[in-house]
Design a protein around this motif. Structure first.
Motif, PDB file in Angstrom:
ATOM      1  N   ILE A  26      28.711  36.582  38.543  1.00 19.34           N
ATOM      2  CA  ILE A  26      29.322  36.935  39.826  1.00 19.34           C
ATOM      3  C   ILE A  26      28.652  36.154  40.946  1.00 19.34           C
ATOM      4  O   ILE A  26      29.313  35.602  41.833  1.00 19.34           O
ATOM      5  CB  ILE A  26      29.184  38.446  40.075  1.00 19.34           C
ATOM      6  CG1 ILE A  26      30.181  39.204  39.236  1.00 19.34           C
ATOM      7  CG2 ILE A  26      29.340  38.768  41.527  1.00 19.34           C
ATOM      8  CD1 ILE A  26      31.482  39.457  39.904  1.00 19.34           C
ATOM      9  N   PHE A  69      38.309  37.241  38.813  1.00 18.50           N
ATOM     10  CA  PHE A  69      39.196  38.170  38.137  1.00 18.50           C
ATOM     11  C   PHE A  69      38.821  38.277  36.664  1.00 18.50           C
ATOM     12  O   PHE A  69      38.689  39.367  36.115  1.00 18.50           O
ATOM     13  CB  PHE A  69      40.618  37.642  38.290  1.00 18.50           C
ATOM     14  CG  PHE A  69      41.674  38.610  37.904  1.00 18.50           C
ATOM     15  CD1 PHE A  69      42.026  39.628  38.758  1.00 18.50           C
ATOM     16  CD2 PHE A  69      42.316  38.508  36.703  1.00 18.50           C
ATOM     17  CE1 PHE A  69      42.993  40.532  38.400  1.00 18.50           C
ATOM     18  CE2 PHE A  69      43.281  39.402  36.340  1.00 18.50           C
ATOM     19  CZ  PHE A  69      43.619  40.414  37.191  1.00 18.50           C
ATOM     20  N   VAL A  70      38.617  37.111  36.057  1.00 16.95           N
ATOM     21  CA  VAL A  70      38.289  37.125  34.639  1.00 16.95           C
ATOM     22  C   VAL A  70      36.944  37.797  34.417  1.00 16.95           C
ATOM     23  O   VAL A  70      36.768  38.605  33.494  1.00 16.95           O
ATOM     24  CB  VAL A  70      38.298  35.686  34.092  1.00 16.95           C
ATOM     25  CG1 VAL A  70      37.637  35.627  32.732  1.00 16.95           C
ATOM     26  CG2 VAL A  70      39.710  35.194  33.995  1.00 16.95           C
ATOM     27  N   ILE A  71      36.016  37.507  35.310  1.00 18.91           N
ATOM     28  CA  ILE A  71      34.692  38.115  35.141  1.00 18.91           C
ATOM     29  C   ILE A  71      34.781  39.628  35.260  1.00 18.91           C
ATOM     30  O   ILE A  71      34.199  40.374  34.471  1.00 18.91           O
ATOM     31  CB  ILE A  71      33.714  37.543  36.177  1.00 18.91           C
ATOM     32  CG1 ILE A  71      33.384  36.110  35.814  1.00 18.91           C
ATOM     33  CG2 ILE A  71      32.442  38.361  36.213  1.00 18.91           C
ATOM     34  CD1 ILE A  71      32.597  35.400  36.867  1.00 18.91           C
ATOM     35  N   MET A  72      35.577  40.081  36.232  1.00 22.93           N
ATOM     36  CA  MET A  72      35.723  41.531  36.383  1.00 22.93           C
ATOM     37  C   MET A  72      36.440  42.134  35.197  1.00 22.93           C
ATOM     38  O   MET A  72      36.053  43.173  34.678  1.00 22.93           O
ATOM     39  CB  MET A  72      36.555  41.822  37.622  1.00 22.93           C
ATOM     40  CG  MET A  72      35.788  41.705  38.879  1.00 22.93           C
ATOM     41  SD  MET A  72      36.888  42.143  40.189  1.00 22.93           S
ATOM     42  CE  MET A  72      35.881  41.674  41.548  1.00 22.93           C
ATOM     43  N   LEU A  73      37.485  41.467  34.790  1.00 22.55           N
ATOM     44  CA  LEU A  73      38.326  42.003  33.728  1.00 22.55           C
ATOM     45  C   LEU A  73      37.531  42.125  32.443  1.00 22.55           C
ATOM     46  O   LEU A  73      37.618  43.107  31.724  1.00 22.55           O
ATOM     47  CB  LEU A  73      39.516  41.067  33.530  1.00 22.55           C
ATOM     48  CG  LEU A  73      40.766  41.671  32.965  1.00 22.55           C
ATOM     49  CD1 LEU A  73      41.327  42.666  33.941  1.00 22.55           C
ATOM     50  CD2 LEU A  73      41.778  40.571  32.728  1.00 22.55           C
ATOM     51  N   LEU A  74      36.741  41.110  32.160  1.00 23.25           N
ATOM     52  CA  LEU A  74      36.011  41.116  30.898  1.00 23.25           C
ATOM     53  C   LEU A  74      34.639  41.736  31.062  1.00 23.25           C
ATOM     54  O   LEU A  74      33.911  41.855  30.100  1.00 23.25           O
ATOM     55  CB  LEU A  74      35.867  39.693  30.376  1.00 23.25           C
ATOM     56  CG  LEU A  74      37.180  38.957  30.162  1.00 23.25           C
ATOM     57  CD1 LEU A  74      36.916  37.619  29.528  1.00 23.25           C
ATOM     58  CD2 LEU A  74      38.114  39.760  29.277  1.00 23.25           C
ATOM     59  N   ASN A  75      34.326  42.106  32.280  1.00 24.85           N
ATOM     60  CA  ASN A  75      33.018  42.683  32.548  1.00 24.85           C
ATOM     61  C   ASN A  75      31.902  41.800  31.998  1.00 24.85           C
ATOM     62  O   ASN A  75      31.119  42.187  31.150  1.00 24.85           O
ATOM     63  CB  ASN A  75      32.928  44.085  31.952  1.00 24.85           C
ATOM     64  CG  ASN A  75      31.886  44.899  32.655  1.00 24.85           C
ATOM     65  OD1 ASN A  75      31.359  44.442  33.678  1.00 24.85           O
ATOM     66  ND2 ASN A  75      31.586  46.055  32.138  1.00 24.85           N
ATOM     67  N   LEU A  76      31.884  40.579  32.485  1.00 23.56           N
ATOM     68  CA  LEU A  76      30.925  39.596  31.979  1.00 23.56           C
ATOM     69  C   LEU A  76      29.628  39.623  32.753  1.00 23.56           C
ATOM     70  O   LEU A  76      28.868  38.673  32.717  1.00 23.56           O
ATOM     71  CB  LEU A  76      31.528  38.195  32.103  1.00 23.56           C
ATOM     72  CG  LEU A  76      32.737  37.926  31.252  1.00 23.56           C
ATOM     73  CD1 LEU A  76      33.204  36.523  31.479  1.00 23.56           C
ATOM     74  CD2 LEU A  76      32.383  38.116  29.805  1.00 23.56           C
ATOM     75  N   ASN A  77      29.410  40.696  33.462  1.00 19.01           N
ATOM     76  CA  ASN A  77      28.281  40.662  34.378  1.00 19.01           C
ATOM     77  C   ASN A  77      26.953  40.467  33.668  1.00 19.01           C
ATOM     78  O   ASN A  77      26.031  39.861  34.194  1.00 19.01           O
ATOM     79  CB  ASN A  77      28.241  41.945  35.189  1.00 19.01           C
ATOM     80  CG  ASN A  77      27.340  41.801  36.365  1.00 19.01           C
ATOM     81  OD1 ASN A  77      27.132  40.684  36.842  1.00 19.01           O
ATOM     82  ND2 ASN A  77      26.793  42.882  36.823  1.00 19.01           N
TER      83      ASN A  77
END
Lengths: 164, 187, 169, 191, 343, 109, 411
Positions: A26, A69-77
């Motif tokens: 993020i 969006f992709v980071i949020m969607l996949l929760n790649l945090n």
């Protein structure tokens, strides 16, 4: 104005480095957005207003939103733990540095011989670009739409869930 | 039903010295302004469980119109609300939920127990019903009735507004308030 | 209100006694409907039979509730069945001993019995064997005792704004 | 499933016409309704300043009635406490002492009469249960308070004032026959 | 550059900032009043005369409220979110021509801070950055409802930006310029674009509802489903910023709609009045604001009338309804001008 | 606007070249260095943009709009690349629950 | 690079890949605005779609059945108020009829008609809440405030009759506590005159609006077979197409003298439920009109309670004066009247469906067992099945259109 240039450049370089070295995706995205906004500032300095705005719309407004969006969607945090040894990282840094030096060295030669063209201030304006785009580069322009469509189809195909 | 067990929630309305002495003119008028602002913008969190919730709907409706007091913006997120309106029976199963919500609310916060069930258990003196929410969270105003008329709910809100308007800005940092919270095991 | 249709009642009793014989302990027409008392061992089969019989067509479980008979040390379950087609209602009762309250579930016939059986379990401690999720439903999970049994106190013991001596307790 | 009642009628129509399909007409229709209300008279009652008319039989705060001579009617029979589903009424009976005849009507009276207004559900069963015309609910509402203690209303609040001018009129809650009956001063109850 | 102009522009900037804030502040009041009136209620009337101090009460209350940053939240981003939302909302006002020109001592002062020749695109750029405020805030809260709200907001805004842009393309075809100033001057004398681009207007206004997260497109924050959506975890002034940004956005998009389709500061018969140019400018600005308020009223009117969409229906409307329509609109406009230009 | 453009001439073109070279190298470093696929995609964007900047600078200094036109084309390519890249990433995440680039070396899952 | 890669690291990942991991749980309730404060649904979500739902109820369990075993018969009326508090008088009447059935009290026709008026009014009141809340949950708040003004009017009627607005404790076993005053009749007539137009307004605002139709059609649809298996009754069952209405099938309280239609839906979705309720309100209006006509034709304008001494309190003027009446009054209030032992089941068509009272009496002061058949409790079980595969927004609308009343659900 020169000050502006250096400030923007400094922001860009710092943010770019942050993109590379910050572990949290993020934060990466946000640094990259700042970097791109600074780049839009550069475009304005270069009197390419249209390009600047389009750059913001396309990059910050669409591409980076997609990233986020992709980071949020996949929760790649969760940052991936780097398992590479320090050697690899140092190697990467050294490679980058050497690459930078080589490029600088290579381009240095050209600096002395650049000719000064008369500076036309309306180059970056809409009309000029439009004229060039729709006359000289009409075919590539149309071709790019095909590229887009294929990319779209590809993205949808990839993104679809398996039916079974 | 002793004084000790149900601590007095109403802040002691300090005889705030006007003018230069004491808090100073600015502080007093600041306090007044903030009190006025808060009291006219109480955003309720309707914790409506049963009958009183329907009466609360009537209060929100056209005839009674809670909006006149600036309180029509219901916020179901505890972070955004100032006034926890507990309406209806709170069962023992619900108790922890209610407490959690109270804890999540941002200071300053007020609680109003609407109706007999929330205030004291009402007719439901049973094994499963909490006999008054003041056992788990501090309550500022009790509204009697089962369910109270919208008039009574509005009365309760006016009462709360008086409390809010007169509350000193420092109260939430005071020792007294800390003790109160400690009584309910909240930090 | 509910019309008592003697022919239908007789038909139900006849069919059931034909099929289950001794297991149907008692059949009587109470105020408004036929009331059958059934041995607890066959309750599931009886209800299944009533549900599936082409003529009787008891397609609807109106309600299901528990009972406690402290004098007999028994727990009971009362089922109300309803046949929409014939507009016919019957009541089926069964009893299980307090010491071993086990009964087979009817959730396989009507999913609507699920929560009602859970409620009955919670209130009376009747264990419905074969129930998919027999847990407390209305009260807190760690509650002790079965509140609807007659010996369970109704009042909340912690309240202090009432004086019990005034209310004859 | 066959019809059970022979009276059924299907009421929902889920087919959309073209005009409904393009959103706009229905939206405009809705908007016309709301704008009409925008300019119409407002239903709001400005409560604290402007009070809504309560029904005469509204069940609000209780009153302990006195008779015409100002004596308390309550005889502490305890029926209201028994009838109260919320168990909100407590009372302690006491014998009337000589010299108190102007205070209490009967030989027994309620020395303490408390209603826990937080428990009370205003069902009116106490009023129904009272055989002495002593307790009534009135169309006054019980005020809210910041503490729990004041909600136990004792006789000081419940009893109606002695002053005949300030008596609370509850005649609307009584049947016509009772009112007729009360006209007749011959009966012991009305003396 | 002339110093007077710089000073003038600075003052103007300041004025516009203040005006935007005040209008947004009173939009909240207006919203509550309009809602109340539409619902046969009276609305806030206790704070000050007619409740006119209500927005200040809300503002001061929020300012004095405890700031809660959830433990699980990402603190920096949690603060960044509302700041972005507020900043981008305020930035857009720069390119809008708020009025004609004043002539003082022979010097012309335009009531537009920056007349970019790509004005509309600038507006777009700002709008597209605005989505970050919601996304980052919703994500940083570390709350599932907020995340759902943020995701909804992002996809909704991206989708509707497309249709919005395409409806503008058709408008640009008719006006031939991207500069907002030019677009306004072209509509002089009652030649409002809405008469030439009714379909485009419908698409644009629908999209601006979606872009500002107003009902019936208020999915990112819809109260009954997501509690507060992206701002569920926000309290005090950070919440205030979000709520405020929504109203600023509404004000700015009303201004943009007015500029693009309702002739901006033009008003009918402004030449026939025979007033001095400065007076006409002033009158025009007043008229502009009148139109904006009308537009804001429309926003509220629709909000208090319609049920909201569902997420997939919203997407369907955007991708299958509005985008084809706007493409059709472009083609129709293009064909029309192709044939009329030929003649 | 005129003022800005005349001022920019004070900055030598070399500065832009240096800047974009620096950016490009940083981007490349990131590509080599990071294991998170999404970060790699971002670094790629960085590299694209350094090129864009260079093109624009040259176009401005040489008064030739074609340079800026090429920037458009690069943007188009970048957009397409991101769309496809991210959808691959989503699929990767979905199938192996990771976005580690090293998992891609198996070329199957 | 591959050399230093720890192979079992990614192999572990690949093993994990077998299980679905895109799902996340969303806790809806108990303070979620759409769950009316008391239900908890833990939803397993695939993005916006619901994969499965786990319900938790009992957040306002108040032990009704236990209290009922400890209270004399007439004190149970206030309890029934709090079952389905949206239509309290309906429950009151249902309970009174149950006791009357146990006691075998003959009810005068006039009382029947009065009861029908009250019951239909409260049915309207309940449906008004449900339908307006569907509007609120779908985002259209305005319809709610319009129609709620009329509900307010029903409150006024209640208040004029019994003195209370919501939990009315209206009526007594055997009739009413007092005769309807002329003001009541005026108000009822006024209500009948104004309400249909208001109802139509709500319909105009929502029903044919495509946004609303899209939001509700095929949302939470349920087939008739599943509905019967899950014990649906009332409007929710009728929306599935089964015209089961106790008022017609087992007429009580002289409902057989009235002429009304039973609205049914097609596929049991939210739209059907909305429309069925809407039509039922119109039918209720017509029933009230018929009842008013019948009452007008009646000579008797005074009877408002049954002439049965066992439970009906003697008239107050007699209590004040007559010793026998006073004793009788004491007996009734103390709960020492003769109550036959026995058991009855009585059900009425409440606003949500079949509200049943299974009353077992052993001749004592209190019921020895009273079981409430609460329609909500039974049909709310079907909610997970109804919303499975739907979106979050649908789940919320389905919930509000099922009209699950917490008081009734948890008892």
């Amino acid at each position: 104005m020169i000050f502006l240039f250096y400030m923007l450049s400094a922001i860009m370089i710092i943010c770019a480095l942050a993109v590379v070295f910050s572990k949290n995706p993020i934060n990466n995205v946000i640094y990259l957005i700042v970097c791109f906004i600074a780049m839009a500032g550069h475009y304005i300095l270069l009197n390419a207003q249209f390009l600047a705005v389009v750059h913001i719309i396309v990059y910050t407004g669409a591409i980076m939103v997609l990233f986020l969006f992709v980071i949020m969607l996949l929760n790649l945090n969760k940052a991936i733990i780097l398992r590479k040894s320090k050697v690899t990282r140092i190697t990467a840094v050294i490679t980058g540095g050497i690459f930078f030096l080589v490029l600088v060295a290579a381009t240095r030669q050209t600096f002395e011989i650049h000719p000064r063209y008369p500076f036309a201030s309306d180059i970056g304006l809409l009309t000029q670009i439009g004229k060039v785009l729709f006359s000289e580069f009409l075919l590539p322009f149309e071709m790019s739409s095909i590229l887009f469509i294929s990319a779209m189809v590809g993205a949808i195909m990839f993104g679809k869930k398996d039916e079974h | 039903m002793s004084e000790k067990q149900y601590p007095k929630m109403a802040p002691t309305v300090a005889e705030t010295p006007e003018g230069v002495s004491g808090q100073g003119f600015f502080a007093t008028s600041m306090e007044k302004a903030v009190g006025l602002a808060r009291k006219n913008s109480l955003w309720p969190l309707p914790f409506a469980t049963s009958c009183c919730g329907i009466e609360f709907m009537a209060t929100m409706g056209a005839h009674y119109d809670l909006a006149r007091f600036g309180s029509e913006r219901l916020s179901f997120s505890p972070r955004q609300s100032d006034l926890l309106m507990v309406m209806g029976t709170v069962a023992k199963k619900m108790g922890p939920v209610l407490r959690e919500i109270y804890i999540q609310m941002a200071e300053p916060k007020w609680v109003i127990a609407v109706g007999a069930c929330a205030s004291s258990g009402g007719i439901f003196d049973t094994y499963s019903v909490l006999q008054g929410i003041d056992r788990i969270i501090p309550v500022d105003v009790y509204v009697p009735g089962c369910p109270p008329r919208p008039e009574q709910i509005i009365d309760g809100i006016i009462k709360i507004q008086e409390l809010v308007g007169n509350e000193s800005l420092r109260r939430r940092n005071s020792k007294e308030y800390e003790d109160l919270m400690k009584q309910y095991n909240m930090e | 209100m509910f019309e008592i249709i003697p022919e239908r009642n007789q038909l139900v009793v006849k069919k059931l006694t034909d099929c289950f014989g001794e297991s149907i302990e008692r059949s009587e027409v109470l105020a408004d409907m036929l009331c059958l008392t059934v041995k607890s061992a066959v309750i599931q089969e009886v209800i299944f039979f009533l549900h599936n019989d082409k003529e009787l067509q008891f397609n609807f479980l109106t309600t299901l509730c528990g009972m406690h008979y402290p004098d007999r040390e028994q727990l009971g379950v009362v089922y109300h069945l309803h046949s929409f087609e014939n507009n016919h209602r019957i009541r089926i009762k069964t009893e299980v001993p307090l010491s071993d309250p086990k009964l087979s579930t009817i959730t396989t016939i009507w999913p609507s019995a699920n929560w009602q059986e859970r409620e009955t379990f919670e209130f009376y401690g009747i264990i419905f064997e074969g129930h998919p999720n027999l847990q407390r439903i209305l009260n807190v999970d760690d509650m002790e005792g079965f509140p609807m049994r007659k010996d369970f106190p109704l009042e909340d013991q912690t309240r202090d704004d009432k004086d019990d001596s005034f209310f004859g307790r | 499933m066959k019809s059970l009642t022979n009276r059924s009628k299907v009421v929902s129509d889920k087919k959309m016409t073209f005009m409904e399909r393009i959103y706009i007409p229905a939206i405009l229709k809705g908007m016309s309704i709301t704008i009409r209300h925008f300019f119409s008279k407002k239903a709001t009652i400005n409560y604290p300043e402007q009070k809504r008319e309560f029904s005469k039989v509204y069940r609000g705060q209780h009153v302990l009635k006195r008779d015409d001579l100002g004596r308390e009617r309550c005889t502490a029979c305890g029926l209201c406490a028994v009838a109260c589903p919320a168990e909100a009424i407590t009372m302690v009976a006491a014998e009337r002492k000589p010299g108190e005849e102007h205070l209490y009507r009967e030989e027994k009276y309620a020395a303490i009469y408390e209603i826990n207004m937080l428990r009370c559900i205003f069902c009116g069963d106490c009023e129904d249960a009272c055989p002495k015309e002593a307790i009534f609910l009135t169309d006054r509402i019980v005020a809210s308070d910041t503490e729990r203690k004041p909600f136990i209303y004792g006789k000081d609040i419940l009893l109606e004032p002695l002053d005949p001018q300030q008596r609370i009129d509850i005649s609307a809650r009584q049947t016509e026959k009772v009112i007729q009956f009360k006209q007749n001063k011959g009966f012991a109850h009305n003396k | 550059m002339d110093w007077t102009i710089i000073i003038f522009k600075t003052i103007l900037l300041f004025i516009i900032l203040v005006v935007t804030l005040v209008v947004a502040l009173y939009s909240t009041y207006g919203e509550r009043k309009v809602a109340a009136f539409m619902q046969d209620r009276r609305g806030p009337n206790r704070a000050g005369p007619f409740g006119l101090l209500q927005p200040f009460a809300d503002g001061l209350k929020m300012l004095m409220k405890e700031e809660i940053i959830p433990l699980t939240a990402n603190k920096r981003l949690f603060i960044l979110g509302p700041s972005i939302a507020m900043t981008t909302a305020l930035l857009t006002g720069v390119v809008i021509p708020w009025g004609g020109t004043f002539t003082i001592g022979g010097q012309e002062f335009s009531l537009q801070i920056a007349d970019l020749n790509i004005g509309i695109l600038y507006v777009f750029a700002m709008v597209s950055i605005g989505v970050y405020g919601i996304m980052i805030g919703g994500w940083a809260s570390n709350n599932k409802y907020a995340l759902l709200g943020a995701i909804r907001a992002a996809s909704q805004m991206i989708s509707y930006e497309l249709a919005m842009g395409m409806s503008i393309v058709a408008l640009v075809l008719t006006t031939g310029s991207l500069s907002l100033h030019d677009i306004v001057t072209q509509q002089h004398g009652g030649h409002w674009n809405i008469f030439y681009q009714p379909l485009g207007f419908l698409i644009f206004i629908t999209c601006s509802f979606a872009e500002t997260n107003r009902a019936p497109f208020d999915l990112p924050e819809c109260e009954t489903e997501l509690i507060g959506g992206y701002h569920t975890e926000y309290s005090s002034m950070k919440l205030g910023f979000y709520l405020f940004a929504e109203y600023i956005n509404m004000f700015i998009s009303s201004a943009v709609i007015t500029t693009l389709y309702f002739g901006g500061y033009n008003m009918p018969f402004m030449d026939q009045l025979g007033l001095s140019p400065n007076a006409v400018t002033l009158l025009g600005t007043a008229f502009f604001f009148l139109k904006i308020f009308g537009m804001i009223f429309l926003f509220m009117w629709i909000r208090w009338t319609l049920p909201r969409f569902r997420y997939d229906q919203l997407m369907n409307l955007g991708w299958k309804g509005l985008i084809p329509l706007s493409i059709f609109n472009i083609i129709a406009t293009g064909v029309y001008y192709f044939f009329t230009e030929l003649k | 606007m005129k003022e800005i453009s005349s001022a920019i001439q004070l900055i030598p073109l070399e500065q832009y070249v240096m800047l974009s070279v620096a950016l490009f190298s940083i981007g490349m470093m990131g590509v080599l260095f990071r294991r998170n696929t999404i970060a790699i995609l971002m670094c790629l964007e960085l590299m694209f943009n350094s090129v864009n900047l260079l093109l624009t600078a040259f176009s401005a200094y040489h008064s030739d709009p074609s340079g800026q036109v090429f920037v458009f084309f690069i943007m188009i390519v970048a957009a397409a690349e991101v769309a496809v890249g991210l959808s691959i990433l989503v699929m990767m995440k979905r199938n192996v629950d990771s976005v580690d680039i090293n998992l891609l070396n198996r070329l199957k899952w | 690079m591959a050399k230093e890669l720890n192979t079992d690291y990614w192999d572990k990942d690949l093993v994990k890949a077998e299980e679905p991991r895109e799902y996340n749980t969303l806790n809806v309730g108990p303070t979620h605005p759409a769950t009316h404060g008391v239900f908890q649904n833990v939803m397993l979500m695939d993005g916006e779609f619901i994969v499965s739902t786990e319900q938790t109820i009992g957040y306002i369990h108040r032990a009704f059945e236990k209290i009922a075993e400890r209270r004399p018969f007439y004190q149970i009326t206030p309890l029934t108020d709090r079952l389905n508090y949206c239509s309290a008088p309906l429950n009151n009447m249902g309970w009174h009829m149950t006791v009357e059935k146990l006691l075998g009290i003959e009810i005068p026709k006039r009382v029947d008609y009065l009861r029908i008026i009250i019951m239909e009014l409260s049915r309207i009141a309940d449906h008004v809440i449900c339908n307006s809340v569907i509007g609120v949950d779908s985002g259209a708040l305005t319809g709610f405030t319009y129609i709620f003004q009329d509900r307010e009017f029903i409150y006024e009627i209640y208040e004029e009759i019994c003195g209370s607005r919501l939990t009315t404790n209206m009526g007594r076993i055997g009739g009413f506590e007092r005769n309807f005053s002329p003001k009541v009749w005026d108000k009822i007539r006024y209500f009948l005159k104004t309400f249909p137009a208001k109802l139509q307004e709500l319909e105009n605002l929502l029903v044919r609006n495509r946004i609303f139709m899209d939001r509700t059609i095929n949302v939470g649809a349920f087939s008739a077979e599943r509905a019967l298996a899950y014990g649906f009754t009332g409007p929710n069952l009728r929306a599935c197409g089964v015209d089961y209405d106790i008022r017609v099938m087992n007429p009580y309280c002289s409902y057989d003298e009235f002429d009304f239609i039973v609205p049914v839906g097609q596929s049991g979705d939210t739209y059907d439920r909305f429309m069925v309720r809407q039509e039922e309100m119109k039918q209720s209006i017509s029933i009230i009109r018929q009842a008013l006509d019948k009452l007008d034709k009646m000579e008797d304008k005074e009877t408002y309670f049954a002439k049965d001494p066992r439970f009906v309190l003697p008239p107050k003027e007699k209590v004040y004066n007559n010793m026998e009446a006073l004793i009788w009054h004491f007996k009734i209030v103390m709960g020492e009247t003769d109550i036959p032992a026995g058991e009855v089941y009585h059900c009425i068509e409440a606003a949500n469906g079949e509200l049943g009272f299974y009353l077992v009496s052993d001749g004592g002061r209190t019921p020895s067992r009273l079981h409430f058949r609460r329609p909500c409790f039974i049909y709310y079980q079907a909610y997970p099945e109804m919303v499975k595969g739907n979106m979050l927004s649908d789940a919320i609308l389905t919930m509000s259109s099922m009209n699950v009343i917490a008081g009734e659900l948890d008892a």
